[in-house]
Design an enzyme around this catalytic site. Structure first.
Site, PDB file in Angstrom:
ATOM      1  N   GLU A   1       1.108  -6.298   6.774  1.00 58.78           N
ATOM      2  CA  GLU A   1       0.246  -7.330   7.312  1.00 58.78           C
ATOM      3  C   GLU A   1       0.694  -7.676   8.728  1.00 58.78           C
ATOM      4  OE1 GLU A   1      -1.377 -10.681   4.791  1.00 58.78           O
ATOM      5  OE2 GLU A   1       0.355 -10.112   3.580  1.00 58.78           O
TER       6      GLU A   1
ATOM      7  N   CYS B   1       0.853  -1.193   0.000  1.00 63.75           N
ATOM      8  CA  CYS B   1       0.000   0.000   0.000  1.00 63.75           C
ATOM      9  C   CYS B   1       0.887   1.241   0.000  1.00 63.75           C
ATOM     10  CB  CYS B   1      -0.905   0.027   1.225  1.00 63.75           C
ATOM     11  SG  CYS B   1      -2.063  -1.355   1.322  1.00 63.75           S
TER      12      CYS B   1
ATOM     13  N   ASN C   1       0.686   0.172   5.988  1.00 70.59           N
ATOM     14  CA  ASN C   1       1.128  -0.642   4.859  1.00 70.59           C
ATOM     15  C   ASN C   1       1.732  -1.914   5.422  1.00 70.59           C
ATOM     16  OD1 ASN C   1       2.162  -1.674   2.449  1.00 70.59           O
ATOM     17  ND2 ASN C   1       4.025  -0.441   2.588  1.00 70.59           N
TER      18      ASN C   1
END
Length: 366
Positions: A79, A2, A77
């Site tokens: 995980e 992202c 941005n």
């Protein structure tokens, strides 16, 4: 992947920069083609370009959470692989959740523990949190996710890529030390530095606080040196467990999963373990036009990659795709790969990887 962008100045009204900020954010839209959103107030502008992986509808950003009359906002941005464990722990503490996204879990973890939450995270990330006229930014333990910042005249700009900061500054001034390191070390630079004057990379395992006057950067994690006392058999078992756990955690996704398969040891292990959890996993390999015609074995590589790729595909029955690149396209994409890095890199290696990723995106998602 992202794109995140933040402009903060406690001493002036940054709403005057909204137009420029939107142009800066559009420079990052290739990082997140699924959604683009902003949050503006008098002293902070936040922008996010989203590539949707988890909670496709509920994970939109900037995401906000109000606790004890304080509103926190995050652009994120990455995980968080242990989001489910963290979420259960936070629910037990009395927090409520309104989405299934790891962004909300991360934000609530920060609310509960501030910077101490970083030692609880298992994942890859870079993020910015705005609250009470403060900015907190952080980068993951090994620096997988990029984060750059610029601070001058009370303006703090934080971005996933340097190009957005350069647009804000309005000029590109190359740093003498950066040029020397580029020529002497190749694409590598000293930790925290970039090629550009006054633009810095937040170092891996570091976080940044800024209250409008004072900037503080601290390290939150480092490798520890310890004596290895286990036997060979125990070590093999530990490594097997850790590799399996690491790969399994990264399979958390609400979109289809694929593997890049080169035929080498690393990608073959990842493919083998992933196939135990994902039925008929898709694999992608890269090849070059006329490779069969011109390949010559040498000491480092005695056979073509395709020999080992075929072994893996046949063993694990993956849905395989072979991406063939031409030398002409590699040359054409040299400039685009340089722009993606915002600096000189590894020439045809960068352009081939960029082309490879583009082909995977078009075959897999379009």
């Amino acid at each position: 992947m992202c794109g995140i962008l933040c402009l903060y100045n406690q001493q002036r009204n940054v709403l005057d920069d909204c137009g420029k900020f939107n142009k800066m954010l559009h420079l990052l839209d290739h990082r997140g083609p699924d959604d683009m959103r902003t949050y503006f107030d008098q002293h902070v502008l936040l922008g996010h370009c989203r590539l949707s992986i988890i909670d496709l509808k509920g994970g939109m950003q900037p995401l906000e959470y109000t606790y004890q009359d304080i509103t926190y906002r995050i652009i994120f941005n990455g995980e968080i692989y242990n989001m489910n464990e963290l979420k259960k722990h936070l629910i037990d503490l009395g927090f409520h959740f309104y989405s299934q996204s790891d962004s909300e879990v991360l934000l609530v973890s920060f609310i509960a523990y501030k910077e101490k939450c970083l030692n609880m995270l298992d994942g890859i990330f870079s993020f910015v949190i705005s609250y009470e006229n403060k900015i907190f930014a952080c980068r993951d333990h090994l620096g997988v996710k990029p984060l750059f910042y610029y601070l001058k005249d009370d303006d703090l700009v934080i971005s996933s890529e340097i190009k957005a900061i350069l647009m804000y500054i309005g000029k590109c001034v190359v740093d003498k030390t950066g040029i020397k390191e580029l020529l002497g070390l190749g694409p590598s630079l000293s930790p925290g530095s970039t090629l550009y004057k006054d633009i810095y990379s937040l170092r891996p395992a570091h976080y940044l606080w800024f209250d409008g006057e004072h900037l503080m950067i601290e390290r939150y994690w480092s490798l520890q040196k310890k004596a290895h006392l286990k036997s060979y058999e125990e070590t093999v078992q530990d490594v097997r467990f850790l590799v399996n756990k690491s790969i399994q955690r990264q399979l958390l996704s609400d979109v289809p999963i694929s593997c890049m398969l080169s035929g080498g040891l690393d990608s073959s292990i990842i493919t083998a373990i992933s196939s135990q959890y994902v039925n008929h996993i898709s694999t992608y390999s890269i090849d070059y036009l006329d490779q069969d015609k011109y390949f010559q074995p040498y000491d480092y590589q005695l056979t073509k990659d395709s020999d080992y790729i075929d072994l893996m595909v046949n063993r694990y029955h993956s849905h395989h795709n072979n991406v063939v690149l031409s030398q002409k396209n590699l040359i054409i994409f040299l400039k685009q790969s340089l722009m993606a890095r915002d600096a000189p890199g590894m020439a045809d290696i960068d352009s081939s990887f960029l082309l490879f990723c583009k082909e995977i995106y078009h075959k897999f998602y379009i």
